[in-house]
Scaffold this motif. Structure first.
Motif, PDB file in Angstrom:
ATOM      1  N   CYS A  85      27.532  32.369 -11.269  1.00 38.88           N
ATOM      2  CA  CYS A  85      28.568  33.232 -10.682  1.00 38.88           C
ATOM      3  C   CYS A  85      29.519  32.421  -9.816  1.00 38.88           C
ATOM      4  CB  CYS A  85      27.925  34.340  -9.850  1.00 38.88           C
ATOM      5  SG  CYS A  85      27.011  35.554 -10.817  1.00 38.88           S
ATOM      6  N   GLN A  86      28.979  31.419  -9.116  1.00 39.56           N
ATOM      7  CA  GLN A  86      29.821  30.602  -8.236  1.00 39.56           C
ATOM      8  C   GLN A  86      30.836  29.779  -9.012  1.00 39.56           C
ATOM      9  OE1 GLN A  86      29.950  31.258  -5.043  1.00 39.56           O
ATOM     10  NE2 GLN A  86      28.422  32.710  -5.762  1.00 39.56           N
ATOM     11  N   VAL A  87      30.455  29.348 -10.207  1.00 39.40           N
ATOM     12  CA  VAL A  87      31.414  28.637 -11.058  1.00 39.40           C
ATOM     13  C   VAL A  87      32.595  29.555 -11.362  1.00 39.40           C
ATOM     14  CG1 VAL A  87      31.795  27.559 -13.304  1.00 39.40           C
ATOM     15  CG2 VAL A  87      29.663  27.139 -12.068  1.00 39.40           C
ATOM     16  N   LEU A  88      32.305  30.809 -11.671  1.00 40.38           N
ATOM     17  CA  LEU A  88      33.369  31.775 -11.972  1.00 40.38           C
ATOM     18  C   LEU A  88      34.201  32.073 -10.737  1.00 40.38           C
ATOM     19  CD1 LEU A  88      31.355  34.262 -14.224  1.00 40.38           C
ATOM     20  CD2 LEU A  88      32.834  32.379 -14.945  1.00 40.38           C
ATOM     21  N   TYR A  89      33.542  32.318  -9.596  1.00 43.79           N
ATOM     22  CA  TYR A  89      34.272  32.581  -8.350  1.00 43.79           C
ATOM     23  C   TYR A  89      35.137  31.386  -7.960  1.00 43.79           C
ATOM     24  CZ  TYR A  89      31.996  36.989  -7.069  1.00 43.79           C
ATOM     25  OH  TYR A  89      31.572  38.302  -7.027  1.00 43.79           O
ATOM     26  N   SER A  90      34.607  30.191  -8.145  1.00 47.67           N
ATOM     27  CA  SER A  90      35.365  28.987  -7.803  1.00 47.67           C
ATOM     28  C   SER A  90      36.600  28.850  -8.684  1.00 47.67           C
ATOM     29  CB  SER A  90      34.486  27.742  -7.950  1.00 47.67           C
ATOM     30  OG  SER A  90      33.381  27.802  -7.081  1.00 47.67           O
ATOM     31  N   CYS A  91      36.460  29.167  -9.975  1.00 43.81           N
ATOM     32  CA  CYS A  91      37.606  29.094 -10.889  1.00 43.81           C
ATOM     33  C   CYS A  91      38.663  30.125 -10.526  1.00 43.81           C
ATOM     34  CB  CYS A  91      37.138  29.300 -12.326  1.00 43.81           C
ATOM     35  SG  CYS A  91      36.179  27.921 -12.989  1.00 43.81           S
ATOM     36  N   VAL A  92      38.218  31.320 -10.121  1.00 45.87           N
ATOM     37  CA  VAL A  92      39.168  32.357  -9.693  1.00 45.87           C
ATOM     38  C   VAL A  92      39.923  31.893  -8.452  1.00 45.87           C
ATOM     39  CG1 VAL A  92      39.362  34.679  -8.726  1.00 45.87           C
ATOM     40  CG2 VAL A  92      37.924  34.285 -10.713  1.00 45.87           C
ATOM     41  N   GLY A  93      39.182  31.388  -7.460  1.00 48.99           N
ATOM     42  CA  GLY A  93      39.825  30.898  -6.241  1.00 48.99           C
ATOM     43  C   GLY A  93      40.767  29.736  -6.506  1.00 48.99           C
ATOM     44  N   LEU A  94      40.335  28.819  -7.390  1.00 49.75           N
ATOM     45  CA  LEU A  94      41.173  27.669  -7.734  1.00 49.75           C
ATOM     46  C   LEU A  94      42.477  28.111  -8.388  1.00 49.75           C
ATOM     47  CD1 LEU A  94      39.888  24.365  -9.281  1.00 49.75           C
ATOM     48  CD2 LEU A  94      41.962  25.407 -10.142  1.00 49.75           C
ATOM     49  N   LEU A  95      42.381  29.031  -9.358  1.00 55.02           N
ATOM     50  CA  LEU A  95      43.571  29.503 -10.061  1.00 55.02           C
ATOM     51  C   LEU A  95      44.512  30.250  -9.126  1.00 55.02           C
ATOM     52  CD1 LEU A  95      45.125  29.865 -12.717  1.00 55.02           C
ATOM     53  CD2 LEU A  95      43.760  31.925 -13.153  1.00 55.02           C
ATOM     54  N   LEU A 179      36.254  21.150  -6.032  1.00 53.10           N
ATOM     55  CA  LEU A 179      35.002  20.469  -5.715  1.00 53.10           C
ATOM     56  C   LEU A 179      33.818  21.422  -5.812  1.00 53.10           C
ATOM     57  CD1 LEU A 179      36.122  18.280  -2.666  1.00 53.10           C
ATOM     58  CD2 LEU A 179      35.624  17.507  -4.985  1.00 53.10           C
ATOM     59  N   ASN A 180      34.076  22.695  -5.479  1.00 60.81           N
ATOM     60  CA  ASN A 180      32.990  23.673  -5.534  1.00 60.81           C
ATOM     61  C   ASN A 180      32.575  23.985  -6.966  1.00 60.81           C
ATOM     62  OD1 ASN A 180      31.324  25.064  -3.637  1.00 60.81           O
ATOM     63  ND2 ASN A 180      32.161  26.987  -4.421  1.00 60.81           N
ATOM     64  N   VAL A 181      33.512  23.865  -7.910  1.00 61.46           N
ATOM     65  CA  VAL A 181      33.147  24.021  -9.315  1.00 61.46           C
ATOM     66  C   VAL A 181      32.108  22.965  -9.686  1.00 61.46           C
ATOM     67  CG1 VAL A 181      33.959  23.854 -11.698  1.00 61.46           C
ATOM     68  CG2 VAL A 181      35.321  25.085 -10.011  1.00 61.46           C
ATOM     69  N   LEU A 182      32.374  21.715  -9.299  1.00 65.74           N
ATOM     70  CA  LEU A 182      31.428  20.624  -9.581  1.00 65.74           C
ATOM     71  C   LEU A 182      30.112  20.844  -8.849  1.00 65.74           C
ATOM     72  CD1 LEU A 182      33.875  17.575  -9.318  1.00 65.74           C
ATOM     73  CD2 LEU A 182      33.159  18.802 -11.378  1.00 65.74           C
ATOM     74  N   ASN A 183      30.203  21.279  -7.591  1.00 66.40           N
ATOM     75  CA  ASN A 183      29.002  21.518  -6.799  1.00 66.40           C
ATOM     76  C   ASN A 183      28.144  22.617  -7.418  1.00 66.40           C
ATOM     77  OD1 ASN A 183      27.433  21.318  -4.185  1.00 66.40           O
ATOM     78  ND2 ASN A 183      28.096  23.458  -4.081  1.00 66.40           N
ATOM     79  N   SER A 184      28.789  23.702  -7.854  1.00 63.66           N
ATOM     80  CA  SER A 184      28.048  24.815  -8.452  1.00 63.66           C
ATOM     81  C   SER A 184      27.437  24.419  -9.784  1.00 63.66           C
ATOM     82  CB  SER A 184      28.976  26.019  -8.636  1.00 63.66           C
ATOM     83  OG  SER A 184      29.488  26.451  -7.390  1.00 63.66           O
ATOM     84  N   MET A 185      28.134  23.574 -10.535  1.00 63.54           N
ATOM     85  CA  MET A 185      27.573  23.084 -11.799  1.00 63.54           C
ATOM     86  C   MET A 185      26.322  22.241 -11.537  1.00 63.54           C
ATOM     87  SD  MET A 185      29.230  24.253 -14.382  1.00 63.54           S
ATOM     88  CE  MET A 185      28.700  23.137 -15.670  1.00 63.54           C
ATOM     89  N   MET A 186      26.359  21.442 -10.481  1.00 60.57           N
ATOM     90  CA  MET A 186      25.172  20.655 -10.118  1.00 60.57           C
ATOM     91  C   MET A 186      24.017  21.564  -9.748  1.00 60.57           C
ATOM     92  SD  MET A 186      26.757  17.508  -7.886  1.00 60.57           S
ATOM     93  CE  MET A 186      25.104  17.028  -7.394  1.00 60.57           C
TER      94      MET A 186
END
Length: 204
Positions: A85-95, A179-186
């Motif tokens: 979910c954080q990957v999705l939230y991070s992508c929304v925030g990034l966009l 950076l949070n996208v990468l962090n959440s993927m980890m």
């Protein structure tokens, strides 16, 4: 775990940034702190798109709330599902932040909507934007900051400061969310440190 601590730090950091972007966009809609310019449609179009309100404001706040709540998630599979979910939230925030960054840059380059003297008399428009036939824009010519726009007063400085602040903050939001996208993927791949087999041996 480091992933959870980073999520919380990013979430807490994004909250004041989002609030500042919202305030900047509101102020851009109110030159001279007077609402009649907005009601009459005499406000810079990039400000009326309100990307500081819904983009770097509301959507980033929504993502920040999710980051902070996820940092409290316990359990292996619950943690992994929350990381997705954080990957999705991070992508929304990034966009959302990236859109605000582009709009802020465009508003900064094009200059404010204001009343100025034209050959046909006082006219509302954006006279300070880049013009290949005359000049490269007001940002490179400080002498144009005064004497061109008659109304609203000091609208050039008003727009420059607020769009610059909003653009800078949205750029930081893009960086943090990226950076949070990468962090959440980890976190999704590695899981929590507690995601280990902890079954105790049965005593006989």
């Amino acid at each position: 775990m480091c992933v959870s601590r980073y999520l919380r730090c990013v979430g807490v950091s994004l909250v004041p940034m989002a609030i500042v972007c919202m305030l900047c966009n509101i102020l851009l809609l109110l030159p001279e702190l007077d609402i009649h310019f907005l009601l009459e449609g005499h406000v810079t179009k990039e400000a009326t798109w309100a990307t500081g309100l819904w983009g770097s404001g509301f959507l980033v706040l929504l993502s920040a709330r999710a980051f902070i709540r996820t940092s409290r998630t316990k359990g292996c599979w619950a943690f992994r599902s929350q990381m997705l979910c954080q990957v999705l939230y991070s992508c929304v925030g990034l966009l959302a932040a990236f859109i605000c960054f582009l709009v802020s840059g465009t508003g900064l380059v094009n200059g404010p909507l204001c009343q100025y003297n034209s050959p046909s008399g006082p006219t509302w428009g954006a006279p300070l934007g880049p013009d290949p036939d005359r000049h490269s824009g007001y940002l490179y010519n400080r002498t144009m900051w005064s004497g061109v726009c008659m109304k609203p007063e000091s609208v050039v400085q008003w727009n420059v400061v607020l769009f610059a602040v909003m653009g800078t903050i949205s750029a930081l939001q893009v960086l943090l969310c990226g950076l949070n996208v990468l962090n959440s993927m980890m976190g999704l791949i590695l899981g929590q440190g507690s995601c280990q087999n902890k079954v105790s041996p049965v005593s006989v």
